[in-house]
Write a protein that holds these residues in place. Structure first.
Motif, mmCIF file in Angstrom:
data_model
loop_
_atom_site.group_PDB
_atom_site.id
_atom_site.type_symbol
_atom_site.label_atom_id
_atom_site.label_comp_id
_atom_site.label_asym_id
_atom_site.label_seq_id
_atom_site.Cartn_x
_atom_site.Cartn_y
_atom_site.Cartn_z
ATOM 1 N N VAL A 1 0.862 -1.179 0.000
ATOM 2 C CA VAL A 1 0.000 0.000 0.000
ATOM 3 C C VAL A 1 0.902 1.233 0.000
ATOM 4 O O VAL A 1 1.937 1.252 0.660
ATOM 5 C CB VAL A 1 -0.933 -0.007 1.226
ATOM 6 N N ILE A 2 0.518 2.238 -0.788
ATOM 7 C CA ILE A 2 1.287 3.486 -0.836
ATOM 8 C C ILE A 2 0.721 4.452 0.196
ATOM 9 O O ILE A 2 -0.476 4.738 0.187
ATOM 10 C CB ILE A 2 1.186 4.166 -2.234
ATOM 11 N N PHE A 3 1.562 4.920 1.082
ATOM 12 C CA PHE A 3 1.155 5.954 2.036
ATOM 13 C C PHE A 3 1.617 7.295 1.503
ATOM 14 O O PHE A 3 2.810 7.548 1.390
ATOM 15 C CB PHE A 3 1.758 5.672 3.417
ATOM 16 N N ARG A 4 0.635 8.119 1.142
ATOM 17 C CA ARG A 4 0.931 9.444 0.615
ATOM 18 C C ARG A 4 0.745 10.426 1.766
ATOM 19 O O ARG A 4 -0.369 10.628 2.259
ATOM 20 C CB ARG A 4 -0.037 9.732 -0.535
ATOM 21 N N ILE A 5 1.849 10.994 2.219
ATOM 22 C CA ILE A 5 1.821 11.753 3.463
ATOM 23 C C ILE A 5 2.197 13.210 3.232
ATOM 24 O O ILE A 5 3.218 13.509 2.602
ATOM 25 C CB ILE A 5 2.787 11.111 4.495
#
Lengths: 281, 672
Positions: free
Chosen positions: A27-31
């Motif tokens: 999963v990509i965590f876009r922070i």
């Protein structure tokens, strides 16, 4: 369906994802990050291998173990506030995929069930950013002082028990008393805006949480002694009449506190208070 | 720079129940308080306490219960390791504390007539636990938080939230070292400075993070206690770590499933097949939907082994039995480390009313509704009975002959019902070996002995704050600070410690390297420490494994000495704070492991597979650990305890002998 299950249809749909989500997917965590007050915000993406039952916290912990962005750039561990991780302390509130909530109770399976899905994390927008996802919520606590959210007891030395109370009243007060000052109701409120200048705190909209606390303490036998002062605080600038009735607060409250009921009740009480004051002049 | 005020002030570190209760008591006496906390005090770990708070009450009193019985249960529950007089005083105070919380507006659950409702809890046959829904800790801390906010708005309390305690400022007192303030750091600006005070109250809670995943909040690293320990405060009974029998396994933490789930009728079982000789064996389909397992294939092992207490046996016993079933007998649900905690036989409406908060946690984090599906649980590190070593002054009550185990319903000794366990207001009550440093709440080693009873933690925190808060005010007025206030000390006393902490920080910041390997990554070191401590120092301990654990801690210390910090920021550097904590946690971990090794017996939460019996002659003593800065290591000794009031008895909670015939019905539980 359990009484605990959220009523929001989108949340129910998300919970259905739990059944299909595969452990070990990426999963990509876009922070949305920020190095400090006055500094510009910027986005960073991190890839996380998600185990079963992972939540946002456990993924942020995983990022801290090896903070490298998807582009291979070495970075720093993300800064955020957390505490109990059981959704009773209110610390880890943030904006996830555009909605405000606690990150500890945010299961990745619900939000990003498929390989390659993206989850977006942002700090709350109604409070000044300290760093990354950590915001300064001092104003929220200050507003509890404005409504004198306490029972004015004589002191802590023994002087018998408190007043008796019916189970119905206890149940009403208990729900109001579960407010953990998380700030979701303020983030969602169109009347509440970011205000870093402390001198303006006492005249800006006080917020649903504080209005509801005023109701809680006005219901208590001893707490009532300060009822008039609380109503006075709610009748001035930034008081209950500033509420625009958008009803967003009650929808995002993680404790399902009947905030709009509290606002209505205190709105009526303020009117009575003013009328009484007028005739007693 | 230290503050230049000439007023005498008190510093409280930690804003949980103990710290807030102390703050209110001291502010009420007109003495200003500086309250330090890593988090806004309202978010302290006390919010996690679910089940309730114990106190003798009018209903149970008429059924034969008394404060003395509560005291007796606490000593017995703690396997006779606690100093007895302070526990007696705590039990005596419990009803007054409930009354006070009631006056502060805590929404305690009510009976139809409007009285405070009561529930059954582990370690008692009487209903003596008061509760507010399933979030009693949250409700209690809010009540105290509100009172502190009141004093804050009057100017008597100054809050330093998001400030981290770094070190006590120690200077020469009359005969020994005395504490004159602290060094602390603003976690946002990273400013390090000293604060003067005439007394420092450590109310910093437990050390669950030493074990990696636990039921504790993320700030419960034990670092503050470890810093006092490294500065010379003794640490008592470090090996006494309570592993809660019923936690929900999770990726980031173990979430507590309150004991009240058992108190409200929860039954613990695993799928199993009964052999012809009456013993139980593994079930071939133990991972199947529990609703498909017939009653005859459900092994209610606590009820069978402990007919009197059943599912409400104390925590250490329940923990070991669950561990035994899963680890030694391979009978866990789906062959894993989990058993069922089943409430599905109770009325769902009733459960919602009594337990909504905790059942909600399970549903939220696991996805199943416990009112209709049995919960899967396993033991998790929960509470530290050990802590900073404190002393006290006995009250007047000292009978000539110690009494045998007190019997339920019999008359308590004359005078024991009016607080005489500790002398009220004595200046040294719950003071550590360093003058001016007090320890209140979970960080205090007193009260719970080798095992804490459910719903006694909230009590001990508030009791410390209120009862021993008076000791602090008396010390401020009549003790050393009266003659030599901290405000009169030269600034150099404080600068020395500020310099020390700045140097430590500079050293850590000099190690920054992005992309460091796990070998030198502080988060990895912290995680490995947790895994090792959980494996070697929890439910079952044994000499060989403990020695290995001590060696592993040594090697982690070595890795810590050459670590690479992953963030160089001069603003809100959480990595720095965590890394510094890991370094201090290593010393606390060493105390836990060495204490576990030295105590060659089994007592309460401490179970040694190589020494399974309790050994009163050698070990009915406090484990006292000391830190030696020169060698950066921990030493262990044993000191005698105060056991004047109740003579030790076998603590087995009426466990049924395996050979004896099946016992009759459970004793009647007092009904309310």
């Amino acid at each position: 369906m359990s009484t605990h299950t959220p009523v929001d249809p989108a949340a129910i749909a998300r919970m259905a994802n739990r059944k299909t989500a595969k452990a070990g997917r990426t999963v990509i965590f876009r922070i949305k990050r920020c190095d400090g007050p006055g500094k510009p915000s910027y986005w960073q993406d991190f890839k996380v291998q998600v185990p079963k039952n992972a939540n946002v916290i456990s993924c942020l912990q995983q990022i801290a173990l090896s903070p490298v962005t998807t582009g291979g750039q070495p970075s720093t561990p993300v800064v955020w506030e957390s505490g109990c991780l059981e959704e009773v302390c209110g610390s880890c509130t943030m904006v996830i995929n555009g909605s405000v909530r606690q990150s500890c109770s945010c299961l990745i399976d619900d939000y990003a069930p498929s390989e390659g899905d993206t989850l977006t994390l942002e700090p709350m927008s109604k409070f000044p950013v300290v760093r990354d996802l950590w915001v300064d919520r001092a104003r929220l606590f200050n507003n509890l002082k404005r409504v004198k959210a306490w029972v004015p007891i004589d002191g802590t030395y023994a002087s018998g028990s408190g007043p008796k109370e019916s189970p119905e009243d206890q149940e009403t007060r208990y729900v109001l008393s579960t407010c953990m000052s998380c700030g979701c109701c303020l983030e969602a409120c169109p009347q509440f805006n970011v205000e870093a200048d402390e001198s303006k705190w006492n005249t800006d909209f006080i917020g649903a949480h504080a209005i509801s606390q005023a109701r809680l303490f006005n219901m208590h036998e001893t707490g009532k002694r300060l009822a008039a002062e609380r109503l006075e605080a709610l009748s001035g600038a930034g008081g209950v009449s500033d509420c625009g009735n958008a009803q967003n607060c009650v929808k995002v409250c993680p404790k399902r506190i009947p905030l709009t009921e509290s606002i209505a009740a205190m709105g009526r009480a303020v009117v009575f208070h003013k009328v009484k004051q007028f005739f007693n002049r | 720079m230290a503050s230049g005020s000439t007023d005498k002030r008190v510093i409280v570190i930690g804003g949980g129940l103990a710290g807030l209760a102390a703050t209110v008591r001291i502010a009420e006496a007109g003495i200003p308080v500086d309250l330090f906390s890593l988090v806004p005090v309202k978010r302290s770990h006390s919010v996690c306490a679910q089940g309730g708070i114990n106190a003798c009450n009018e209903v149970s009193r008429q059924q034969g219960y008394s404060e003395y019985e509560h005291f007796d249960e606490t000593i017995y529950g703690g396997d006779f390791l606690a100093d007895q007089h302070p526990v007696l005083e705590m039990a005596n105070w419990a009803p007054r504390i409930i009354d006070l919380l009631d006056r502060m507006g805590v929404p305690f659950n009510r009976t139809a007539e409007g009285n405070r409702d009561l529930r059954l809890f582990g370690g008692s046959l009487f209903k003596r636990t008061h509760f507010a829904g399933a979030t009693t800790g949250q409700q209690l801390i809010y009540a105290l938080d509100e009172q502190v906010r009141r004093y804050e708005s009057e100017g008597l309390v100054r809050k330093y939230e998001f400030w981290e305690f770094l070190w006590p400022v120690l200077t020469d007192g009359e005969s020994a070292k005395r504490c004159a303030g602290i060094v602390a750091q603003d976690m946002r600006t990273m400013q390090i400075r000293s604060f003067r005070s005439d007394a420092v109250i450590m109310a910093t809670g437990g050390c669950g993070l030493v074990f990696g995943k636990s039921t504790n909040s993320v700030m419960c690293t034990g670092a503050a206690a470890a810093r006092c320990f490294k500065a010379g405060v003794f640490y008592g009974n470090p090996e006494m770590i309570q592993v809660h029998p019923t936690a929900i396994p999770g990726a980031d933490k173990l979430r507590l499933m309150s004991e009240s789930a058992r108190g409200e009728g929860g039954r613990v079982w695993v799928p199993a097949i009964k052999n012809t000789d009456g013993s139980w064996g593994p079930h071939p389909r133990s991972g199947d939907d529990p609703k498909t397992i017939p009653t005859s294939e459900r092994y209610y092992f606590l009820e069978e082994k402990y007919p009197a207490y059943g599912n409400i046996v104390p925590r250490d016993i329940a923990t070991r039995e669950i561990f035994d079933i899963c680890v030694n007998h391979g009978m866990g649900v789906a062959k894993g480390n989990q058993v069922y905690l089943d409430l599905t036989h109770r009325d769902p409406e009733y459960l919602t009313r009594k337990l909504e908060g905790i059942l909600e946690i399970y549903e939220k984090f696991v996805g199943d509704d416990p009112r209709f599906t049995p919960m899967r649980i396993f033991p998790g590190v929960h509470y530290s009975m050990g802590g900073l070593y404190t002393v006290f002054t006995k009250g007047r009550y000292e009978p000539a002959n110690p009494l045998a185990k007190h019997k339920s319903g019999s008359r308590p000794p004359l005078g024991s019902e009016i607080g005489l366990g500790m002398q009220p207001g004595a200046m040294n009550n719950m003071m550590t070996n360093i003058e001016g440093i007090y320890a209140f709440g979970e960080v205090n080693f007193a009260y719970h002995g080798a095992n804490r009873l459910g719903a006694n933690a909230l009590l001990s925190c508030i009791f410390d704050g209120l009862f021993c808060g008076v000791s602090v005010t008396n010390y401020i007025r009549d003790g050393l600070p009266g003659k030599k206030p901290a405000s009169g000390l030269p600034g150099s006393v404080f600068d020395e410690f500020v310099n020390q902490e700045e140097a430590k920080q500079a050293k850590l910041l000099s190690t920054v390297k992005s992309g460091a390997s796990a070998e030198t990554n502080p988060y990895a070191i912290g995680k490995e420490l947790g895994d090792e401590m959980t494996a070697a120092c929890t439910v079952v301990r044994e000499a060989g494994r403990l020695q290995q654990c001590i060696a592993n801690i040594e090697s982690l210390k070595g890795r810590f000495a050459r670590l690479n910090l992953s963030d160089s920021a001069a603003w809100t550097n959480q990595s720095l704070s965590y890394t510094r904590a890991v370094g201090d946690m290593l010393s606390l971990a060493e105390a836990v492991a060495k204490g576990s090794l030295a105590r060659r017996e089994s007592r309460g939460a401490h179970y040694r597979s190589d020494f399974q019996q309790r050994n009163d002659a050698e070990f009915m003593k406090t484990t006292l650990t000391k830190y030696d800065p020169a060698s950066n290591s921990v030493s262990v000794e044993f000191v005698s305890i105060d056991a004047d009031l109740i003579a030790p008895a076998v603590r087995n909670y009426g466990k049924k002998d395996d050979s004896s015939p099946k016992a009759a019905a459970k004793p009647a539980l007092s009904g309310v």
